[in-house]
Design a protein around this motif. Structure first.
Motif, PDB file in Angstrom:
ATOM      1  N   ALA A 138       0.848  -1.195   0.000  1.00 35.59           N
ATOM      2  CA  ALA A 138       0.000   0.000   0.000  1.00 35.59           C
ATOM      3  C   ALA A 138       0.883   1.244   0.000  1.00 35.59           C
ATOM      4  N   ARG A 139       0.496   2.219  -0.818  1.00 39.64           N
ATOM      5  CA  ARG A 139       1.248   3.467  -0.926  1.00 39.64           C
ATOM      6  C   ARG A 139       0.576   4.554  -0.092  1.00 39.64           C
ATOM      7  N   PRO A 140       1.374   5.321   0.660  1.00 41.94           N
ATOM      8  CA  PRO A 140       0.773   6.387   1.466  1.00 41.94           C
ATOM      9  C   PRO A 140       0.177   7.493   0.599  1.00 41.94           C
ATOM     10  N   VAL A 141      -0.881   8.086   1.083  1.00 43.72           N
ATOM     11  CA  VAL A 141      -1.539   9.217   0.432  1.00 43.72           C
ATOM     12  C   VAL A 141      -1.413  10.401   1.382  1.00 43.72           C
ATOM     13  N   VAL A 193      -3.675   7.651   5.355  1.00 46.00           N
ATOM     14  CA  VAL A 193      -4.371   6.925   4.289  1.00 46.00           C
ATOM     15  C   VAL A 193      -3.338   6.221   3.426  1.00 46.00           C
ATOM     16  N   TRP A 194      -3.686   5.024   2.966  1.00 44.61           N
ATOM     17  CA  TRP A 194      -2.863   4.263   2.020  1.00 44.61           C
ATOM     18  C   TRP A 194      -3.756   3.716   0.923  1.00 44.61           C
ATOM     19  N   ARG A 195      -3.187   3.545  -0.265  1.00 48.21           N
ATOM     20  CA  ARG A 195      -3.911   2.932  -1.392  1.00 48.21           C
ATOM     21  C   ARG A 195      -3.142   1.723  -1.888  1.00 48.21           C
ATOM     22  N   ALA A 196      -3.886   0.707  -2.271  1.00 51.38           N
ATOM     23  CA  ALA A 196      -3.324  -0.483  -2.907  1.00 51.38           C
ATOM     24  C   ALA A 196      -4.326  -0.892  -3.975  1.00 51.38           C
ATOM     25  N   GLU A 197      -4.003  -0.595  -5.217  1.00 45.19           N
ATOM     26  CA  GLU A 197      -4.916  -0.824  -6.344  1.00 45.19           C
ATOM     27  C   GLU A 197      -6.235  -0.113  -6.078  1.00 45.19           C
ATOM     28  N   ARG A 198      -7.348  -0.841  -5.990  1.00 46.51           N
ATOM     29  CA  ARG A 198      -8.668  -0.214  -5.785  1.00 46.51           C
ATOM     30  C   ARG A 198      -9.029  -0.063  -4.316  1.00 46.51           C
ATOM     31  N   ASP A 199      -8.208  -0.593  -3.413  1.00 45.27           N
ATOM     32  CA  ASP A 199      -8.500  -0.551  -1.986  1.00 45.27           C
ATOM     33  C   ASP A 199      -7.896   0.692  -1.339  1.00 45.27           C
ATOM     34  N   VAL A 200      -8.616   1.246  -0.376  1.00 47.28           N
ATOM     35  CA  VAL A 200      -8.151   2.390   0.397  1.00 47.28           C
ATOM     36  C   VAL A 200      -8.182   1.994   1.871  1.00 47.28           C
ATOM     37  N   TYR A 201      -7.096   2.272   2.567  1.00 47.34           N
ATOM     38  CA  TYR A 201      -6.980   1.962   3.990  1.00 47.34           C
ATOM     39  C   TYR A 201      -6.774   3.267   4.740  1.00 47.34           C
TER      40      TYR A 201
END
Length: 87
Positions: free
Chosen positions: A32-35, A61-69
Motif C-alpha cells: 500500500a502506498r501512502p496518500v 491513508v494508504w492505497r493499494a490498487e482499488r483498496d483504500v486503507y
C-alpha cells in the motif's frame, strides 16, 4: 420535507461474505502506498465541505490498487461510551 437530498454513500446488502483484502496481517498493508493527508480538511473546506473538529479524525491513508486503507481516530473530547463503532 423541503429541499433536495444529497447522496453521500451507497451500499449493497448481500448474503455473500464481503471480499476481505489480502495483506491485513500487517499495518499498513503490504504494497500500500501512502496518500498525503496534510491540509486535507482545509482543502475540503475550500470546496465547500466543512467538518467540525469532532469529524476531523483522519490521520493516515494508504492505497493499494482499488483498496483504500485509513487510520481514523475519535477526538478525546468526544464521549464514545455505548457505541461498538462510533457513528
Amino acid at each position: 420535507m423541503e429541499g433536495s437530498w444529497t447522496r453521500h454513500a451507497t451500499g449493497v446488502l448481500s448474503p455473500q461474505a464481503a471480499r476481505v483484502p489480502a495483506g491485513l496481517g500487517q499495518w499498513p498493508p503490504a504494497g500500500a502506498r501512502p496518500v498525503a493527508v496534510d491540509g486535507l480538511y482545509e482543502r475540503l473546506a475550500d470546496s465547500g465541505y466543512v467538518y467540525g473538529p469532532v469529524f476531523q479524525g483522519l490521520r493516515a491513508v494508504w492505497r493499494a490498487e482499488r483498496d483504500v486503507y485509513a487510520e481514523v481516530t475519535l477526538s478525546e473530547q468526544v464521549e464514545a461510551d455505548g457505541f461498538g463503532l462510533h457513528p
